[in-house]
Design an enzyme around this catalytic site. Structure first.
Site, mmCIF file in Angstrom:
data_model
loop_
_atom_site.group_PDB
_atom_site.id
_atom_site.type_symbol
_atom_site.label_atom_id
_atom_site.label_comp_id
_atom_site.label_asym_id
_atom_site.label_seq_id
_atom_site.Cartn_x
_atom_site.Cartn_y
_atom_site.Cartn_z
ATOM 1 N N ASP A 130 -14.328 77.801 -22.007
ATOM 2 C CA ASP A 130 -13.757 77.306 -20.745
ATOM 3 C C ASP A 130 -14.786 76.442 -20.024
ATOM 4 O O ASP A 130 -15.989 76.596 -20.224
ATOM 5 C CB ASP A 130 -13.412 78.477 -19.811
ATOM 6 C CG ASP A 130 -12.159 79.226 -20.253
ATOM 7 O OD1 ASP A 130 -11.429 78.738 -21.134
ATOM 8 O OD2 ASP A 130 -11.906 80.319 -19.691
ATOM 9 N N ARG A 180 -9.503 71.027 -24.831
ATOM 10 C CA ARG A 180 -8.401 71.387 -23.929
ATOM 11 C C ARG A 180 -8.548 70.502 -22.692
ATOM 12 O O ARG A 180 -9.621 70.477 -22.087
ATOM 13 C CB ARG A 180 -8.483 72.853 -23.515
ATOM 14 C CG ARG A 180 -7.476 73.180 -22.386
ATOM 15 C CD ARG A 180 -7.825 74.473 -21.641
ATOM 16 N NE ARG A 180 -7.769 75.631 -22.499
ATOM 17 C CZ ARG A 180 -8.507 76.730 -22.295
ATOM 18 N NH1 ARG A 180 -9.353 76.797 -21.279
ATOM 19 N NH2 ARG A 180 -8.410 77.748 -23.120
ATOM 20 N N LYS A 183 -6.759 69.885 -15.292
ATOM 21 C CA LYS A 183 -7.114 69.089 -14.106
ATOM 22 C C LYS A 183 -8.431 69.574 -13.491
ATOM 23 O O LYS A 183 -9.211 68.784 -12.971
ATOM 24 C CB LYS A 183 -5.990 69.178 -13.065
ATOM 25 C CG LYS A 183 -4.723 68.447 -13.510
ATOM 26 C CD LYS A 183 -3.714 68.345 -12.385
ATOM 27 C CE LYS A 183 -2.401 67.787 -12.890
ATOM 28 N NZ LYS A 183 -1.357 67.728 -11.841
ATOM 29 N N GLY A 184 -8.674 70.889 -13.520
ATOM 30 C CA GLY A 184 -9.900 71.436 -12.928
ATOM 31 C C GLY A 184 -9.566 72.339 -11.749
ATOM 32 O O GLY A 184 -8.720 72.003 -10.928
ATOM 33 N N THR A 222 -1.430 72.209 -18.726
ATOM 34 C CA THR A 222 -0.901 71.855 -17.410
ATOM 35 C C THR A 222 0.484 72.475 -17.223
ATOM 36 O O THR A 222 1.164 72.774 -18.194
ATOM 37 C CB THR A 222 -0.794 70.315 -17.258
ATOM 38 O OG1 THR A 222 -0.329 70.003 -15.956
ATOM 39 C CG2 THR A 222 0.125 69.692 -18.286
ATOM 40 N N HIS A 223 0.835 72.656 -15.929
ATOM 41 C CA HIS A 223 2.208 73.081 -15.621
ATOM 42 C C HIS A 223 2.942 71.939 -14.950
ATOM 43 O O HIS A 223 4.019 72.122 -14.406
ATOM 44 C CB HIS A 223 2.196 74.287 -14.677
ATOM 45 C CG HIS A 223 1.199 75.322 -15.077
ATOM 46 N ND1 HIS A 223 -0.068 75.364 -14.561
ATOM 47 C CD2 HIS A 223 1.287 76.316 -15.979
ATOM 48 C CE1 HIS A 223 -0.745 76.342 -15.128
ATOM 49 N NE2 HIS A 223 0.048 76.937 -15.989
ATOM 50 N N ARG A 284 -8.484 81.675 -7.633
ATOM 51 C CA ARG A 284 -8.258 80.271 -8.026
ATOM 52 C C ARG A 284 -6.768 79.996 -8.208
ATOM 53 O O ARG A 284 -6.269 78.933 -7.880
ATOM 54 C CB ARG A 284 -9.044 79.926 -9.306
ATOM 55 C CG ARG A 284 -10.537 79.813 -9.077
ATOM 56 C CD ARG A 284 -11.241 79.097 -10.221
ATOM 57 N NE ARG A 284 -11.267 79.873 -11.447
ATOM 58 C CZ ARG A 284 -12.192 80.789 -11.740
ATOM 59 N NH1 ARG A 284 -13.170 81.041 -10.909
ATOM 60 N NH2 ARG A 284 -12.140 81.442 -12.879
#
Ligand SMILES: Cc1cc2nc3c(=O)[nH]c(=O)nc-3n(C[C@H](O)[C@H](O)[C@H](O)COP(=O)(O)OP(=O)(O)OC[C@H]3O[C@@H](n4cnc5c(N)ncnc54)[C@H](O)[C@@H]3O)c2cc1C
Length: 303
Positions: A130, A180, A183-184, A222-223, A284
């Site tokens: 990650d 992977r 966006k962060g 991403t969603h 987060r």
């Protein structure tokens, strides 16, 4: 503003203690965390597989301050690979370097990662590192590249909010690294990261358009329906098969979208976090979306 406060609170040990020892907030963490034990995480992975999805398991923890804690985390990751193999799950593993001792010594951390990666290789499996906040980016990219020279079973994460990501993508691709793209999730200054969402999104699409035709198997995490639609368009324009990349989403987030993509024949991997150290991860997730914070506050006030 709310996002900044929540991300700041995610670093507070006192608030963490209060939240994680409160029975209501512990219950609420289940919205995003599979449980506190490996058995619960494996059960969630089994459910994903049964629904046609892949999984990646994350034993929660970050910024450990002793070598003993870092070694405990390494042992936990090795056990995850053993159990995935034994239980014939279609799953891999994601970990954070600060959980494996990066703050203590990069060399020590690298040795730990290597021993986990070797176990992954023994099972023909895969370890994803990650990406944490930008103070760790350079060290993380360097470590991934070094470990990859010994075993290619390790991949990286790139965050589209960082200015530097375009050059990191080129660098990692030159090492054949699987990436992977996300966006962060951390609080970053304007000196290192795009402050505006439109720029983060535009950079996401730009990086995705570099990754997809690169010939390596990447994860599009991403969603965001706009990012997903852009990815599907890019794959179709470049004649890239649905099997040559995967979408990735977080456990408990947009399950409707997860199911729809599987129905449409795409590969979808669910990031399944578990463990007792769920507080920073949970914060987060709250920071990402006002609706999640409202859910938390409503349930908390009701309890
Ligand atoms: C598999 C996976 C791995 C990740 N690994 C990392 C990592 O290593 N390092 C890192 O910094 N970040 C990581 N992230 C987090 C990521 O950077 C984002 O913070 C997060 O995914 C939200 O961004 P988004 O692309 O979904 O888009 P956003 O623009 O944040 O959201 C787009 C839409 O998605 C939905 N959505 C997004 N988040 C939520 C939520 N929490 N709850 C409900 N709905 C939501 C909403 O509909 C929203 O409108 C990871 C994310 C995923 C999916």
């Amino acid at each position: 503003m709310v996002r900044s406060i929540l991300l700041k609170l995610s670093e507070s040990k006192g608030f963490a203690h209060w939240v994680t020892t409160n029975s209501s907030t512990r219950r609420m963490s289940h919205r995003f965390v599979a449980g506190e034990t490996l058995d619960e995480a494996l059960q969630a992975a089994r459910q994903c597989n049964d629904a046609g999805m892949l999984a990646t398991l994350d034993y929660l923890g970050e910024n450990v301050s002793t070598a003993a804690d870092a070694q405990k985390a390494r042992d936990a990751y090795i056990e995850i690979f053993d159990r995935i193999f034994k239980e014939k799950l279609n799953a891999n593993v994601s970990c954070k370097l600060t959980q494996l001792g990066l703050d203590l010594s990069p060399e020590f951390c690298e040795g730990q990662v290597l021993s986990i990666a070797e176990r992954a290789a023994a099972y023909d499996n895969f370890l994803r590192i990650d990406m944490e906040s930008s103070i760790y980016t350079q060290r993380t990219v360097e470590l991934v590249k070094r470990v990859r020279t010994q075993t290619p079973t390790v991949g990286a994460v790139i965050q589209s909010y960082l200015y530097r990501s375009e050059s990191d993508v080129q660098d990692l691709l030159s090492y054949g690294c699987r990436i992977r793209l996300c966006k962060g999730a951390y609080k970053e200054s304007e000196e290192v990261a795009f402050p505006g969402k439109a720029d983060v999104d535009a950079n996401y699409v730009k990086l995705m358009r570099t990754l997809l035709p690169s010939g390596f198997y990447h994860g599009i995490a991403t969603h965001d329906p706009k990012m997903i639609a852009a990815t599907i368009r890019c794959a179709s324009e470049n004649d890239i098969s649905k099997d040559d990349f995967e979408f990735q989403m977080l456990y408990g987030v947009r399950t409707d979208l997860q199911r729809r993509l599987v129905h449409d024949g795409y590969r979808v991997r669910i990031y399944i976090p578990y463990g007792r150290d769920w507080f920073p991860y949970f914060m987060r997730r709250l920071a990402e979306r006002p609706a999640n914070l409202m859910f938390f506050l409503r349930n908390f006030l009701r309890s």
